[in-house]
Design a protein around this motif. Structure first.
Motif, PDB file in Angstrom:
ATOM      1  N   PHE A 276       0.849  -1.197   0.000  1.00  0.00           N
ATOM      2  CA  PHE A 276       0.000   0.000   0.000  1.00  0.00           C
ATOM      3  C   PHE A 276       0.882   1.244   0.000  1.00  0.00           C
ATOM      4  N   TRP A 277       0.278   2.356  -0.412  1.00  0.00           N
ATOM      5  CA  TRP A 277       0.911   3.669  -0.339  1.00  0.00           C
ATOM      6  C   TRP A 277       0.375   4.424   0.876  1.00  0.00           C
ATOM      7  N   LEU A 278       1.195   5.266   1.461  1.00  0.00           N
ATOM      8  CA  LEU A 278       0.771   6.304   2.392  1.00  0.00           C
ATOM      9  C   LEU A 278       1.076   7.635   1.719  1.00  0.00           C
ATOM     10  N   ARG A 279       0.051   8.433   1.567  1.00  0.00           N
ATOM     11  CA  ARG A 279       0.149   9.651   0.766  1.00  0.00           C
ATOM     12  C   ARG A 279       0.253  10.885   1.658  1.00  0.00           C
ATOM     13  N   ASP A 280       1.026  11.851   1.206  1.00  0.00           N
ATOM     14  CA  ASP A 280       1.103  13.179   1.812  1.00  0.00           C
ATOM     15  C   ASP A 280       1.522  13.122   3.281  1.00  0.00           C
ATOM     16  N   ALA A 281       2.717  12.591   3.496  1.00  0.00           N
ATOM     17  CA  ALA A 281       3.296  12.548   4.840  1.00  0.00           C
ATOM     18  C   ALA A 281       4.398  13.598   4.948  1.00  0.00           C
TER      19      ALA A 281
ATOM     20  N   PHE B  36       6.215  14.038   1.416  1.00  0.00           N
ATOM     21  CA  PHE B  36       6.519  12.944   0.488  1.00  0.00           C
ATOM     22  C   PHE B  36       5.420  11.880   0.549  1.00  0.00           C
ATOM     23  N   ASP B  37       5.543  10.875  -0.319  1.00  0.00           N
ATOM     24  CA  ASP B  37       4.701   9.681  -0.295  1.00  0.00           C
ATOM     25  C   ASP B  37       5.587   8.472   0.013  1.00  0.00           C
TER      26      ASP B  37
ATOM     27  N   LEU C 103      -2.115  11.031   4.921  1.00  0.00           N
ATOM     28  CA  LEU C 103      -1.847  11.590   6.250  1.00  0.00           C
ATOM     29  C   LEU C 103      -2.212  13.072   6.295  1.00  0.00           C
ATOM     30  N   GLU C 104      -2.579  13.630   5.184  1.00  0.00           N
ATOM     31  CA  GLU C 104      -2.967  15.043   5.095  1.00  0.00           C
ATOM     32  C   GLU C 104      -1.887  15.953   5.678  1.00  0.00           C
TER      33      GLU C 104
END
Length: 449
Positions: free
Chosen positions: A13-18, A40-41, A65-66
């Motif tokens: 999975f990706w975690l976006r906007d950290a 970053f992602d 993560l906004e």
């Protein structure tokens, strides 16, 4: 942040906007902002970090993560799990160092047994695990015959916690305990257990007080015990406000003279701040040359040092961390004692340690590389791979809703999400009531008094 947790699923999975401190990244995928943070992602596959990518690389439907912060798991390189959690039955009525020694020594003689030590240590490890810590070094009071029970016990705990928390064991006893046959036996126990050799120095007096005649020969003997067994060293040094506590300089000089090849970590080093500047400069230069690493325990030292009844403390009790960093000496922060005579508080939460250290030691404006002091720096001191965001590393991560450093340090971050091997951890903090059967004083009903 909590609604984010159910969306973090699957082997990939990706975690976006950290955001993360760029100093924790092996290869930052972009420039940092004025607080040292990079947006970053991140991609996780099969429990490991597989990509640290520029913002916008992740699919738009990936969990976001906004702008919240993402850190690697914490590393706590100086604790005392054998002492922890005894406050209820062994309080320190004066709150000072002498009161701490007295209360803990009495408790050790009366209560320390295998089952209750295991229960207290396991409680502490579960708390650290829930907070997001991945590695701990604990000092163990190493006196005979106690050490013949406690070292095998903590070796079993180390094995039981493998894969969750990497636990390292280190001895602590006064330097003179390493004289003669007892010193040989203690060093053998440490070596057989795969541990680190540690001791405590107790020099006193003012700056003009000569070193005791037996101090340097004893220090040489201690180094020799480690060299003969190939052991690293971790030393409690000059933990007082007495300017005659000048062991730190002699430890660095001894390491250089003997060309000691192992790692050396020194903790506390409180007295250095009160000594003449020329001595400080000389000591720091020797420390840097000898490749000493320093671990600072701000909460415990603030609690103990310069405590006088009915008087406000004049001195913070912490060492010269800014000057050490400027001299090229690696600095870590750690929990030290938790809920025993040496420190009545604490919960092995390294974000609390970092937050309080930032305030106590002014580790801000700029924040610089200080986030390394609870992650990468202690990992390097322990000789382990942890505490960094890098491709291929285990996805042991701590996610915060806080975006900026002032948001991160303003609150306890109780809503953090902890990932272990890329999976959301369901670990919760243990209830204090679990300890009642072990630490409630005789004649007191748990929860009353």
């Amino acid at each position: 942040m909590r609604p984010l947790a159910p969306r973090i699923t699957g082997a990939g999975f990706w975690l976006r906007d950290a955001r993360a401190p760029a100093c924790l990244m092996e290869a930052p995928p972009g420039p940092a902002d004025r607080e040292g943070l990079l947006r970053f992602d991140l991609r996780v596959e099969d429990g490991r970090i597989m990509a640290l990518a520029p913002l916008g690389s992740a699919p738009e439907d990936a969990p976001s993560l906004e702008g919240g912060q993402l850190w690697p798991g914490f590393v706590d390189a100086h604790t005392h799990l054998d002492k922890g959690q005894i406050w209820a039955r062994a309080p320190n009525p004066t709150g000072d160092f002498a009161g701490a020694v007295s209360s803990v020594m009495a408790d050790r003689a009366a209560h320390w047994a295998e089952a209750e030590m295991e229960a207290r240590a396991d409680f502490a490890l579960r708390a650290a695990f829930a907070h997001g810590t991945t590695a701990i070094r604990t000092h163990l009071d190493s006196y005979l015959p106690l050490a013949r029970m406690s070292w095998p016990l903590f070796t079993r705990l180390r094995d039981a916690w493998a894969g969750r928390i990497a636990l390292q064991l280190c001895s602590i006893a006064p330097l003179e305990r390493f004289d003669g046959a007892e010193g040989q036996a203690l060093a053998d126990i440490v070596a057989e257990s795969g541990g680190v050799l540690g001791m405590v120095t107790r020099l006193t007096g003012d700056f003009a007080t000569p070193l005791p005649a037996d101090f340097l020969p004893r220090l040489d003997r201690f180094f020799a015990l480690a060299e003969a067994r190939g052991l690293d060293l971790d030393l409690h040094v000059d933990e007082s406000g007495e300017t005659g506590a000048r062991a730190l300089r002699e430890i660095a000089a001894t390491a250089l003279r003997r060309r000691f090849k192992g790692r050396i970590q020194v903790g506390h080093c409180c007295a250095l701040t009160l000594q003449p500047e020329a001595h400080q400069r000389e000591t720091l230069a020797l420390m840097a040359e000898a490749r000493l690493r320093v671990v600072v325990l701000p909460m415990c030292n603030m609690y103990l040092q310069d405590r006088v009844p009915c008087r406000t403390p004049r001195w913070r009790g912490v060492t010269l961390v800014q000057e050490m960093r400027a001299a090229g000496i690696p600095v870590s922060l750690a929990s030290d004692n938790t809920r025993d005579g040496f420190h009545a508080y604490g919960d092995l939460d390294m974000m609390e340690v970092y937050r309080e250290a930032t305030r106590i030691l002014h580790l801000d404006h700029p924040f610089g590389a200080w986030p390394r002091a609870v992650t990468a720096a202690p990992a390097e001191a322990m000789g382990i791979e942890a505490g960094r965001l890098r491709v291929g590393a285990p996805a042991d991560l701590v996610l915060f809703s806080a975006r900026h450093m002032t948001e991160l340090l303003a609150r306890p971050q109780a809503d953090r999400i902890v990932l272990r091997g890329g999976r959301v951890s369901d670990a919760t903090l243990p209830d204090w009531r679990e300890l009642d059967r072990w630490v409630t004083p005789a004649g007191v009903t748990p929860g009353r008094g």
